[in-house]
Design a protein around this motif. Structure first.
Motif, short mmCIF file in Angstrom:
data_model
loop_
_atom_site.label_atom_id
_atom_site.label_comp_id
_atom_site.label_asym_id
_atom_site.label_seq_id
_atom_site.Cartn_x
_atom_site.Cartn_y
_atom_site.Cartn_z
N THR A 44 0.84 -1.20 0.00
CA THR A 44 0.00 0.00 0.00
C THR A 44 0.87 1.25 0.00
OG1 THR A 44 -0.13 0.12 2.42
CG2 THR A 44 -1.78 -1.24 1.28
N GLU A 45 0.27 2.41 -0.27
CA GLU A 45 1.01 3.66 -0.28
C GLU A 45 1.56 3.98 1.11
OE1 GLU A 45 2.95 6.91 -1.51
OE2 GLU A 45 1.98 5.39 -2.76
N ALA A 46 0.77 3.68 2.15
CA ALA A 46 1.24 3.94 3.52
C ALA A 46 2.45 3.07 3.86
CB ALA A 46 0.11 3.68 4.52
N GLU A 47 2.43 1.81 3.42
CA GLU A 47 3.57 0.92 3.68
C GLU A 47 4.79 1.36 2.88
OE1 GLU A 47 0.81 -3.07 4.51
OE2 GLU A 47 1.68 -2.68 2.52
N ALA A 48 4.56 1.78 1.63
CA ALA A 48 5.68 2.28 0.81
C ALA A 48 6.29 3.52 1.43
CB ALA A 48 5.19 2.58 -0.61
N GLN A 49 5.46 4.38 2.01
CA GLN A 49 5.97 5.60 2.63
C GLN A 49 6.84 5.28 3.84
OE1 GLN A 49 5.53 8.53 1.13
NE2 GLN A 49 6.95 9.40 2.61
N ARG A 50 6.49 4.19 4.57
CA ARG A 50 7.32 3.79 5.71
C ARG A 50 8.70 3.35 5.23
NH1 ARG A 50 2.75 0.47 7.32
NH2 ARG A 50 1.27 1.78 8.49
N PHE A 51 8.76 2.67 4.08
CA PHE A 51 10.05 2.31 3.50
C PHE A 51 10.87 3.56 3.22
CE2 PHE A 51 8.25 -1.82 3.02
CZ PHE A 51 9.28 -2.71 2.77
N ARG A 52 10.21 4.58 2.62
CA ARG A 52 10.94 5.80 2.26
C ARG A 52 11.36 6.58 3.50
NH1 ARG A 52 6.13 6.31 -1.13
NH2 ARG A 52 6.53 5.35 -3.16
N ARG A 235 7.15 12.00 -5.37
CA ARG A 235 6.53 11.97 -4.05
C ARG A 235 5.11 12.48 -4.14
NH1 ARG A 235 9.63 11.51 0.52
NH2 ARG A 235 11.86 11.25 0.17
N ARG A 236 4.21 11.72 -3.60
CA ARG A 236 2.82 12.15 -3.56
C ARG A 236 2.60 12.99 -2.32
NH1 ARG A 236 -0.51 6.64 -5.20
NH2 ARG A 236 0.52 6.30 -7.21
N GLY A 237 1.80 14.01 -2.47
CA GLY A 237 1.51 14.87 -1.33
C GLY A 237 0.78 14.11 -0.24
N GLN A 238 1.31 14.17 0.97
CA GLN A 238 0.70 13.48 2.09
C GLN A 238 -0.21 14.45 2.83
OE1 GLN A 238 1.11 10.22 2.76
NE2 GLN A 238 2.30 10.13 0.88
N PRO A 239 -1.43 14.03 3.16
CA PRO A 239 -2.33 14.92 3.89
C PRO A 239 -1.81 15.22 5.27
CG PRO A 239 -3.21 12.67 3.82
CD PRO A 239 -2.00 12.70 2.93
N ASN A 240 -2.01 16.46 5.73
CA ASN A 240 -1.61 16.84 7.07
C ASN A 240 -2.52 16.18 8.09
OD1 ASN A 240 0.45 18.53 6.18
ND2 ASN A 240 -0.98 20.21 5.86
N LYS A 241 -1.93 15.54 9.08
CA LYS A 241 -2.71 14.83 10.07
C LYS A 241 -3.03 15.75 11.24
CE LYS A 241 -0.48 10.41 9.07
NZ LYS A 241 0.30 9.31 9.64
N CYS A 242 -4.19 15.54 11.78
CA CYS A 242 -4.59 16.26 12.98
C CYS A 242 -3.79 15.75 14.16
CB CYS A 242 -6.09 16.07 13.22
SG CYS A 242 -6.66 16.74 14.78
N GLN A 243 -3.49 16.66 15.09
CA GLN A 243 -2.62 16.27 16.19
C GLN A 243 -3.21 15.19 17.07
OE1 GLN A 243 -4.35 18.97 16.11
NE2 GLN A 243 -5.27 19.41 18.07
N ARG A 244 -4.56 15.03 17.10
CA ARG A 244 -5.14 14.01 17.95
C ARG A 244 -5.26 12.67 17.23
NH1 ARG A 244 -7.71 15.54 22.65
NH2 ARG A 244 -7.78 13.30 23.03
#
Length: 503
Positions: A44-52, A235-244
């Motif tokens: 998945t994209e999330a797993e690929a991002q962890r590799f990067r 690199r695909r733009g990653q959405p900004n996560k909310c702090q909570r």
């Protein structure tokens, strides 16, 4: 006598399959991800991002990933973890398969793609690569084992000489060749090793950036264009996560058995009663807060608003309550305030020296030091070092410590000074308000307590560090408070570089 026709054999790049350790080491992160997907493992994209994010490439996999690391890369899927381990085992098998195809002499043509690949890889970094001699003044420092990596000019010279030596062989070194070059450097001059990690990570990144900057003007080169198309990553733009929603991987705190809604209500009534007293019974408060800890952490994880948490557990609105809560979340923390003092006293002098002239607060610090008593100087230097740390990591202090009655522009923990100027912040008395998401959490009498309380809030409310203070907070966590979270993620390169300067 019958003449036997001469047979021609040709093979193409697609026919050549190599699964040997040498090829595995040379794979970049993107090439490794492609190989994994070709193997049949859906990433998945999330797993690929962890590799990067964690720089997991072929060399890293060849060195060996622990079970914890693999579990982090493929969270929540035992099947993917098992298939990835099978993929690594197969890639490490030393086997070469060549598919030969019989063709007639008339149809035989040399493979242009194979030729071009062979020509591009004619010169590679030899196994016996040696570090050349440096300019005379720098070589003298290295021979005397002086810490040249702490001097930016000397460090740039070392990288330049190393770049020129490797560039004689190739302008596109593989990851293993980068590692080979910097490993040779730190093995020859062992005192240049990083204090954190594998010992050569900062040199590795610096050399990669040097090659990247030197190749930038060569955009019109056909070879450079081909390599950009082959190895360039988008690199695909990653959405900004909310702090909570960006929760941290923290160790589990103590789990209280036998508590239910009725018993929790009874504990809360006692806590509310103690909070109304002028002098609460500290032992009663400590025991009741500890008994409700697991329940409270679940409520926070489920998204209870900050105001409701503070209203239900009023002792979290006190610096001591926040420090105790951090102690239950991270049992090895001990006395948080004492760890801050001891850890900062070791680096205070170097932090102040590194920020000399880089912040307008430095002159105010010098003025406060002249007016202070001799006995107050160590504490004054500790407070100054705590305020100057963001400047060391090139981050913003004004989003962490706010002057005057200004509404914070960030939902993250902030320390709001009640004074109208910065000079009193270096003194013992500097009243401030600690806020989270715009809500007042507690009031403290000095900046030291305010920053400690703000730091504790990241763990109490399970918050991810914001980008504008991430490196500073990671340094405070790992080297000042000495908290190691339950993960194998390496430190950011910026933090590692400053650690080399501070220790």
């Amino acid at each position: 006598m019958q003449q036997v026709p001469f047979l021609f054999y040709q093979w193409t790049e697609m026919d050549y399959k190599l699964a040997s350790p040498g090829v595995l080491c040379s794979l970049s992160t993107e090439e490794l991800l492609t190989k994994i997907q070709e193997w049949g493992l859906d990433v998945t994209e999330a797993e690929a991002q962890r590799f990067r994010d964690n720089e997991v490439d072929g060399d890293t996999v060849d060195c060996g990933l622990t079970e914890t690391m693999v579990a982090y890369l493929f969270q929540g899927s035992f099947k993917k973890q098992v298939k990835f381990n099978q993929f690594v085992s197969r890639m490490k098998e030393s086997s070469v398969t060549l598919t030969l195809q019989t063709v007639s002499p008339e149809d035989w043509q040399p493979s242009t793609s194979s030729t071009s690949i062979s020509n591009e890889n004619t010169l590679r970094l030899p196994a016996s690569f040696e570090i050349p001699r440096f300019p005379k003044n720098l070589q003298l420092k290295l021979d005397n084992k002086e810490p040249c990596h702490k001097n930016p000019r000397d460090r740039h010279t070392i990288i330049r000489v190393l770049y020129e030596a490797v560039a004689q062989y190739t302008m596109y070194p593989t990851n293993s060749e980068y590692v080979q070059a910097v490993k040779t450097l730190v093995m020859k001059y062992h005192f240049l090793k990083d204090r954190e990690g594998n010992g050569y990570h900062t040199w590795h990144m610096s050399l990669r950036r040097k090659f990247k900057s030197e190749r930038a003007p060569l955009v019109d080169s056909e070879a450079v264009r081909r390599c950009k198309e082959k190895f360039g990553s988008t690199r695909r733009g990653q959405p900004n996560k909310c702090q909570r929603t960006s929760q941290r991987n923290v160790c589990q705190g103590p789990c209280v058995q036998g508590e239910d809604l009725l018993s929790i209500d009874a504990h809360l009534k006692v806590l509310q009663c103690q909070y109304q007293k002028m002098q609460p019974d500290t032992m009663v408060v400590h025991n009741r807060m500890q008994q409700t800890f697991a329940w409270r952490q679940k409520e926070i994880a489920d998204g209870m608003p900050v105001e409701d948490v503070l209203k239900k557990y009023p002792f979290l609105g006190m610096p001591t309550g926040l420090c105790n809560e951090l102690g239950w979340i991270q049992p090895t923390t001990g006395n948080v305030s004492q760890r801050f003092r001891e850890g900062l006293s070791c680096v205070a002098a170097k932090v102040i020296d590194l920020t000399r002239g880089k912040t307008p607060l430095y002159q105010l610090y010098l003025d406060a030091r002249e007016e202070a008593l001799t006995d107050d100087l160590p504490d004054l230097d500790t407070r100054a070092a705590l305020l100057f740390l963001p400047y060391v990591f090139k981050e913003k202090l004004d989003l962490f410590v706010i002057l005057g009655e200004v509404h914070p522009k960030t939902p993250y923990p902030t320390v709001q000074l009640l004074h109208e100027d910065w000079k009193p912040v270096f003194s013992r008395s500097a009243p401030n308000i600690v806020k989270l998401d715009g809500s007042e959490v507690c009031r403290t009498s000095c900046i030291f307590e305010g920053i400690i309380s703000s730091f504790c809030l990241y763990f109490v409310f399970n918050l991810a560090y914001p980008k504008h203070l991430k490196n500073t907070l990671i340094f405070l966590q790992k080297y000042i408070v000495k908290i190691d979270e339950c993960e194998d993620r390496p430190l950011p390169i910026t933090v590692t570089r400053q650690i080399n300067l501070l220790y």
